[in-house]
Write a protein that holds these residues in place. Sequence first.
Motif, PDB file in Angstrom:
ATOM      1  N   ASN A  66       4.575  -0.405  -0.688  1.00  0.00           N
ATOM      2  CA  ASN A  66       5.354  -1.521  -0.142  1.00  0.00           C
ATOM      3  C   ASN A  66       6.059  -1.112   1.144  1.00  0.00           C
ATOM      4  OD1 ASN A  66       4.633  -3.314  -2.131  1.00  0.00           O
ATOM      5  ND2 ASN A  66       6.397  -2.876  -3.414  1.00  0.00           N
ATOM      6  N   GLY A  67       6.577   0.118   1.198  1.00  0.00           N
ATOM      7  CA  GLY A  67       7.235   0.596   2.405  1.00  0.00           C
ATOM      8  C   GLY A  67       6.274   0.707   3.571  1.00  0.00           C
ATOM      9  N   VAL A  68       5.065   1.173   3.300  1.00  0.00           N
ATOM     10  CA  VAL A  68       4.066   1.295   4.356  1.00  0.00           C
ATOM     11  C   VAL A  68       3.657  -0.082   4.873  1.00  0.00           C
ATOM     12  CG1 VAL A  68       1.680   1.984   4.821  1.00  0.00           C
ATOM     13  CG2 VAL A  68       3.202   3.536   3.621  1.00  0.00           C
ATOM     14  N   LYS A  70       5.396  -2.842   4.831  1.00  0.00           N
ATOM     15  CA  LYS A  70       6.489  -3.482   5.568  1.00  0.00           C
ATOM     16  C   LYS A  70       6.598  -2.948   6.991  1.00  0.00           C
ATOM     17  CE  LYS A  70       9.276  -4.778   1.620  1.00  0.00           C
ATOM     18  NZ  LYS A  70      10.512  -4.551   0.863  1.00  0.00           N
ATOM     19  N   LYS A  71       6.104  -1.729   7.232  1.00  0.00           N
ATOM     20  CA  LYS A  71       6.175  -1.150   8.577  1.00  0.00           C
ATOM     21  C   LYS A  71       5.037  -1.607   9.480  1.00  0.00           C
ATOM     22  CE  LYS A  71       8.625   2.987   7.138  1.00  0.00           C
ATOM     23  NZ  LYS A  71       8.585   4.438   6.981  1.00  0.00           N
ATOM     24  N   ILE A  72       3.990  -2.195   8.918  1.00  0.00           N
ATOM     25  CA  ILE A  72       2.848  -2.649   9.721  1.00  0.00           C
ATOM     26  C   ILE A  72       3.226  -3.971  10.395  1.00  0.00           C
ATOM     27  CG2 ILE A  72       0.443  -3.419   9.654  1.00  0.00           C
ATOM     28  CD1 ILE A  72       0.069  -1.685   7.170  1.00  0.00           C
ATOM     29  N   PRO A  73       3.005  -4.079  11.713  1.00  0.00           N
ATOM     30  CA  PRO A  73       3.325  -5.339  12.404  1.00  0.00           C
ATOM     31  C   PRO A  73       2.455  -6.501  11.903  1.00  0.00           C
ATOM     32  CG  PRO A  73       2.924  -3.563  13.985  1.00  0.00           C
ATOM     33  CD  PRO A  73       2.569  -3.042  12.634  1.00  0.00           C
ATOM     34  N   LYS A  91       2.252  -9.416   4.139  1.00  0.00           N
ATOM     35  CA  LYS A  91       3.457  -8.638   4.378  1.00  0.00           C
ATOM     36  C   LYS A  91       4.551  -8.952   3.369  1.00  0.00           C
ATOM     37  CE  LYS A  91       6.070  -6.656   8.021  1.00  0.00           C
ATOM     38  NZ  LYS A  91       5.891  -6.163   9.334  1.00  0.00           N
TER      39      LYS A  91
END
Length: 98
Positions: A66-68, A70-73, A91
């Motif tokens: 989930n953290g990864v 959320k960092k993707i545009p 997202k």
Amino acid sequence: MPVAIPANIGSVIYVQMRMIACTAYMADYDLNSDQTQTFVYACLAGVAVNSLLKQAGIKFGVKFANGVIKKIPGKVLTKINQKVGFRFITKFGSKGIV
């Protein structure tokens, strides 16, 4: 209901102890020896530790994924979904990773 849960757990532990004792008996160990009793307790503790580690690993993996994501545009997610041909990654949607 409160009576059924401990009885179920007790019966499961009893069956596990019998299976471990049967393994020790087939290996020609005395069932009343301290070595066999230690073997039974070690096996039961190992099962508990294994399940705890498995649950912790699953929770860590979900949080990490989930953290990864959320960092993707958002534009990159849109391009990935267009290349794949369907909604593969969202997202903040309810589906997450398919």
